[in-house]
Design an enzyme around this catalytic site. Structure first.
Site, PDB file in Angstrom:
ATOM      1  CB  SER A   1      -0.907   0.059   1.268  1.00 44.38           C
ATOM      2  OG  SER A   1      -0.253   0.201   2.327  1.00 44.38           O
TER       3      SER A   1
ATOM      4  CE1 TYR B   1      -3.976  -1.659   0.899  1.00 45.52           C
ATOM      5  CE2 TYR B   1      -2.779  -2.753  -0.770  1.00 45.52           C
ATOM      6  CZ  TYR B   1      -3.183  -2.336   0.350  1.00 45.52           C
ATOM      7  OH  TYR B   1      -2.437  -3.308   1.529  1.00 45.52           O
TER       8      TYR B   1
END
Length: 126
Positions: free
Chosen positions: A25, A58
């Site tokens: 992430s 993400y």
């Protein structure tokens, strides 16, 4: 027809952390996420202005007000602390919606100082 449009962009933020052993992430200051309309767990593209790397991951929320941009997991091979990056998210919409669409863009300078926000990208002059 469905079009893929820029939804939000953090323009020229500075990487503050790169943690190869974190779960993956990119942790982003919640204030920055809000400014660009990017949601936690939303897919993002990161374009590294410093070294030319382009990758997808993400978003996860970083502490509000911290100015954190932490590239985590395998993506940490693509960015180093101090690199300047552009972070973008995209949205799918109908052609009709796309013609009225305005993305949320936040512009940064220095040590992740947000200088302004906009709902359009200026026309590039020849």
């Amino acid at each position: 027809m469905i079009r893929k449009m820029l939804q939000g962009k953090l323009h020229r933020v500075k990487v503050t952390q790169a943690d190869l052993h974190y779960e993956g992430s990119c942790a982003i200051d919640q204030d920055f996420l809000d400014a660009a309309g990017i949601l936690e767990n939303e897919a993002i593209d990161i374009w590294n202005v410093t070294n030319g790397n382009r990758f997808s991951t993400y978003a996860i929320a970083g502490e509000r007000g911290s100015k954190i941009i932490s590239v985590n997991g395998a993506a940490a091979h693509c960015a180093s602390v101090g690199d300047i990056v552009i972070i973008a998210s995209f949205v799918m919409m109908s052609d009709e919606e796309a013609r009225r669409w305005q993305p949320k863009v936040a512009y940064f300078e220095g040590d992740n100082e947000m200088k302004r926000t906009a709902k359009a990208i200026p026309v590039q002059v020849a």
